[in-house]
Structure formats: structure tokens, C-alpha cells
Scaffold this motif. Structure first.
Motif, PDB file in Angstrom:
ATOM      1  N   TYR A   1     -64.963  26.552   5.789  1.00 18.08           N
ATOM      2  CA  TYR A   1     -65.017  27.348   5.231  1.00 18.08           C
ATOM      3  C   TYR A   1     -65.296  28.594   3.924  1.00 18.08           C
ATOM      4  CZ  TYR A   1     -60.151  30.325   5.572  1.00 18.08           C
ATOM      5  OH  TYR A   1     -59.204  30.600   5.631  1.00 18.08           O
ATOM      6  N   ILE A   2     -65.445  29.535   4.155  1.00 21.25           N
ATOM      7  CA  ILE A   2     -66.831  29.977   3.032  1.00 21.25           C
ATOM      8  C   ILE A   2     -65.268  31.035   2.260  1.00 21.25           C
ATOM      9  CG2 ILE A   2     -69.071  29.416   3.927  1.00 21.25           C
ATOM     10  CD1 ILE A   2     -69.684  32.180   4.746  1.00 21.25           C
ATOM     11  N   HIS A   3     -65.929  31.340   0.841  1.00 24.08           N
ATOM     12  CA  HIS A   3     -65.380  32.666   0.719  1.00 24.08           C
ATOM     13  C   HIS A   3     -66.483  33.141   0.111  1.00 24.08           C
ATOM     14  CE1 HIS A   3     -62.492  34.832  -1.941  1.00 24.08           C
ATOM     15  NE2 HIS A   3     -63.600  35.327  -2.980  1.00 24.08           N
ATOM     16  N   LEU A   4     -66.263  34.445   0.429  1.00 19.34           N
ATOM     17  CA  LEU A   4     -67.555  36.112  -0.105  1.00 19.34           C
ATOM     18  C   LEU A   4     -66.827  37.271  -1.044  1.00 19.34           C
ATOM     19  CD1 LEU A   4     -69.835  36.289   3.476  1.00 19.34           C
ATOM     20  CD2 LEU A   4     -69.690  34.827   1.643  1.00 19.34           C
TER      21      LEU A   4
ATOM     22  N   ASP B   1     -74.164  42.058   1.130  1.00 19.95           N
ATOM     23  CA  ASP B   1     -75.026  42.135   0.458  1.00 19.95           C
ATOM     24  C   ASP B   1     -75.992  41.795   1.612  1.00 19.95           C
ATOM     25  OD1 ASP B   1     -73.365  44.514  -0.473  1.00 19.95           O
ATOM     26  OD2 ASP B   1     -74.921  43.960  -2.665  1.00 19.95           O
ATOM     27  N   THR B   2     -75.918  40.092   1.396  1.00 24.06           N
ATOM     28  CA  THR B   2     -77.126  39.542   2.154  1.00 24.06           C
ATOM     29  C   THR B   2     -76.957  38.471   3.101  1.00 24.06           C
ATOM     30  OG1 THR B   2     -76.548  38.091  -0.175  1.00 24.06           O
ATOM     31  CG2 THR B   2     -78.352  39.318   0.140  1.00 24.06           C
ATOM     32  N   ALA B   3     -75.049  37.762   3.212  1.00 22.41           N
ATOM     33  CA  ALA B   3     -74.893  37.005   4.217  1.00 22.41           C
ATOM     34  C   ALA B   3     -74.917  37.255   5.404  1.00 22.41           C
ATOM     35  CB  ALA B   3     -73.192  36.880   4.662  1.00 22.41           C
ATOM     36  N   ASP B   4     -75.950  36.775   6.090  1.00 22.83           N
ATOM     37  CA  ASP B   4     -76.005  36.538   8.022  1.00 22.83           C
ATOM     38  C   ASP B   4     -74.090  36.689   8.179  1.00 22.83           C
ATOM     39  OD1 ASP B   4     -76.502  37.044  10.673  1.00 22.83           O
ATOM     40  OD2 ASP B   4     -78.217  35.815  10.560  1.00 22.83           O
ATOM     41  N   MET B   5     -73.885  37.415   8.676  1.00 17.17           N
ATOM     42  CA  MET B   5     -72.670  37.326   9.262  1.00 17.17           C
ATOM     43  C   MET B   5     -72.714  36.708  10.757  1.00 17.17           C
ATOM     44  SD  MET B   5     -70.523  37.542   6.923  1.00 17.17           S
ATOM     45  CE  MET B   5     -68.769  37.714   7.628  1.00 17.17           C
ATOM     46  N   SER B   6     -73.657  37.391  11.274  1.00 13.43           N
ATOM     47  CA  SER B   6     -73.326  36.774  12.820  1.00 13.43           C
ATOM     48  C   SER B   6     -73.997  35.499  12.740  1.00 13.43           C
ATOM     49  CB  SER B   6     -74.782  37.679  13.358  1.00 13.43           C
ATOM     50  OG  SER B   6     -76.010  37.238  13.508  1.00 13.43           O
ATOM     51  N   ALA B   7     -74.881  34.784  11.963  1.00 10.92           N
ATOM     52  CA  ALA B   7     -74.780  33.570  11.875  1.00 10.92           C
ATOM     53  C   ALA B   7     -73.779  33.009  11.138  1.00 10.92           C
ATOM     54  CB  ALA B   7     -75.951  33.353  11.040  1.00 10.92           C
ATOM     55  N   ILE B   8     -73.079  33.342  10.166  1.00  7.80           N
ATOM     56  CA  ILE B   8     -71.714  32.608   9.804  1.00  7.80           C
ATOM     57  C   ILE B   8     -70.378  32.657  11.018  1.00  7.80           C
ATOM     58  CG2 ILE B   8     -70.046  33.116   8.413  1.00  7.80           C
ATOM     59  CD1 ILE B   8     -71.908  34.445   6.701  1.00  7.80           C
ATOM     60  N   ARG B   9     -70.776  33.274  11.934  1.00  4.36           N
ATOM     61  CA  ARG B   9     -69.632  33.330  12.568  1.00  4.36           C
ATOM     62  C   ARG B   9     -69.714  32.462  14.460  1.00  4.36           C
ATOM     63  NH1 ARG B   9     -64.834  34.253  11.155  1.00  4.36           N
ATOM     64  NH2 ARG B   9     -64.555  36.618   9.981  1.00  4.36           N
ATOM     65  N   LYS B  10     -71.409  32.709  13.994  1.00  2.00           N
ATOM     66  CA  LYS B  10     -72.235  31.843  15.560  1.00  2.00           C
ATOM     67  C   LYS B  10     -71.555  30.029  14.927  1.00  2.00           C
ATOM     68  CE  LYS B  10     -76.110  30.857  18.426  1.00  2.00           C
ATOM     69  NZ  LYS B  10     -77.847  31.653  18.316  1.00  2.00           N
ATOM     70  N   GLY B  11     -72.133  29.907  13.681  1.00  2.00           N
ATOM     71  CA  GLY B  11     -71.607  28.579  13.170  1.00  2.00           C
ATOM     72  C   GLY B  11     -70.355  28.292  12.855  1.00  2.00           C
ATOM     73  N   GLY B  12     -69.020  28.685  13.445  1.00  2.00           N
ATOM     74  CA  GLY B  12     -67.771  28.387  13.611  1.00  2.00           C
ATOM     75  C   GLY B  12     -67.136  29.386  11.803  1.00  2.00           C
ATOM     76  N   LEU B  13     -67.865  29.826  11.216  1.00  2.00           N
ATOM     77  CA  LEU B  13     -67.637  29.518   9.811  1.00  2.00           C
ATOM     78  C   LEU B  13     -66.118  30.193   9.305  1.00  2.00           C
ATOM     79  CD1 LEU B  13     -70.794  29.062   7.453  1.00  2.00           C
ATOM     80  CD2 LEU B  13     -68.933  27.364   8.240  1.00  2.00           C
ATOM     81  N   ARG B  14     -64.845  30.272   8.896  1.00  2.00           N
ATOM     82  CA  ARG B  14     -64.063  30.535   8.731  1.00  2.00           C
ATOM     83  C   ARG B  14     -64.086  31.526   7.203  1.00  2.00           C
ATOM     84  NH1 ARG B  14     -58.732  26.645   9.108  1.00  2.00           N
ATOM     85  NH2 ARG B  14     -60.550  25.662   8.738  1.00  2.00           N
ATOM     86  N   VAL B  15     -63.969  32.845   7.356  1.00  2.00           N
ATOM     87  CA  VAL B  15     -64.017  33.353   5.861  1.00  2.00           C
ATOM     88  C   VAL B  15     -63.374  34.533   5.368  1.00  2.00           C
ATOM     89  CG1 VAL B  15     -65.916  35.182   5.188  1.00  2.00           C
ATOM     90  CG2 VAL B  15     -66.685  34.055   7.412  1.00  2.00           C
TER      91      VAL B  15
END
Length: 201
Positions: free
Chosen positions: A75-78, A84-98
Motif C-alpha cells: 500500500y502506498i500514499h501519494l 507528477d512523477t509516479a509511474d501509475m502503470s507500474a504501480i498498478r501492475k505491481g499490485g499496489l493499493r494507492v
């Protein structure tokens, strides 16, 4: 949209707090660590992850999404600037909750475009812990946010005390977040129990 693990959400600045508050019954804790060298930061994250696993805590890592992927924090908090800089596709592909911070309608619309697992609104009251570009939002804005986001969980943060927490929950927040109420209190473990009672868990 899945519910959050608990109705209160301590934000802490070291792994040791995850151990202390987790042992006392907190089940949803954010680790927000700033200005540490890479090796120390990674060590803190690993230690916090292990303490969280020991106590059944859902650990949220602030900002460092790459580190979360590498170290198995789910789980991450942004903040808005992180988007502006987060790679949301990589975040979702990695299964992270946001979870994503918001302060105004424009930021809320931007956050919703990423389909987060929760949105946070703040500061509800004035806070001295963090320099904010936005003034106090007030409890009524929680009602507005909840109408706009529907079933998505809403976290209230900023100037929230044990006495103010129920006001936020009654206004539509699903969870109340605090920093100094736990980490600057003489009896942090007692505070966990008090917040459990005040928030119904």
C-alpha cells in the motif's frame, strides 16, 4: 471498493512506531519517512514491513512507490506532487493499493482519474506539523467530498484530535488520520485504545 482496515490511521516517522502502535492494536499505519540516506530508508521500510506482518498491520508507505514494490509493501500514499512523477502503470501492475491526498476540487478530480483505493482530504483543522498551501478545510467539506466519491473510502487528516475524530466520521469520513495524537503523546499505546473506543474500532 474495499473498506479500510480501521477507522483511525496513525502516521508515523519510524519503524519502531509501527511496532509499538501495532502491538497496542492499531491495524492501519502509514510510515512517512523523510530525508534519510537510501540505505537507512530501505532499512526502515524493511523493519516496518516486518513489524506490520508480526502485528497484522496494514502498512502504507508514503511517497516511495519503487521501494514499496521492491520491499513487498502493498500500500502506498501519494501526494499531488508525487502524481507528477509516479509511474501509475507500474504501480498498478505491481499490485499496489494507492491512497491520494487532495485539498481542492481540481485535485480531487485528478485523484479520481487514477481510481485510488482511498482519497484523503485535509487539513480539516489547522496543523503545525506540516507547512500547507491550503487552509483548514472544515468538517462540511468532508460531506461534499463523500457525496462526490460515493463508495470510495475517505480519510480525514490535519488537526484531528481524539475529541474531533467523531465529528469527521459523522460528516462522512470513513477513517481519521493523525500524527501528533499518537507520536507526541505521553501514552501512545493508551491513545490507540482510546481511538479504538472513540471510532468504534
Amino acid at each position: 471498493m474495499s473498506a479500510l482496515p480501521q477507522k483511525f490511521y496513525p502516521v508515523v516517522d519510524s519503524a519502531l512506531w509501527v511496532d509499538r502502535l501495532g502491538a497496542a492494536g492499531a491495524r492501519f499505519i502509514q510510515l512517512r519517512v523523510k530525508d534519510l540516506p537510501e540505505a537507512e530508508l530501505r532499512a526502515q521500510v524493511r523493519q516496518a514491513r516486518d513489524y506490520a506482518a508480526r502485528h497484522g498491520v496494514c502498512l502504507v508507505l508514503n511517497d516511495f512507490w519503487q521501494l514499496a514494490l521492491e520491499e513487498g509493501v502493498s500500500y502506498i500514499h501519494l501526494g499531488q506532487e508525487d502524481l507528477d512523477t509516479a509511474d501509475m502503470s507500474a504501480i498498478r501492475k505491481g499490485g499496489l493499493r494507492v491512497g491520494i491526498s487532495t485539498h481542492c476540487h481540481e485535485e480531487l478530480e485528478r485523484a479520481l482519474s487514477f481510481n485510488p483505493d482511498y482519497v484523503a482530504l485535509g487539513p480539516i483543522w489547522e496543523t503545525r506539523l506540516k507547512k500547507m498551501a491550503f487552509g483548514p478545510q472544515g468538517v462540511e467539506k468532508l460531506r461534499d467530498w463523500k457525496q462526490r466519491i460515493g463508495d470510495m473510502p475517505l480519510v480525514a487528516i490535519g488537526g484531528i484530535t481524539l475529541q474531533r475524530a467523531p465529528l469527521c466520521l459523522n460528516a462522512g469520513a470513513d477513517c481519521v488520520s493523525a500524527v501528533s495524537a499518537f507520536t507526541q503523546h505521553a501514552d501512545p499505546e493508551g491513545q490507540v485504545r482510546a481511538w479504538q473506543a472513540a471510532t468504534g474500532g
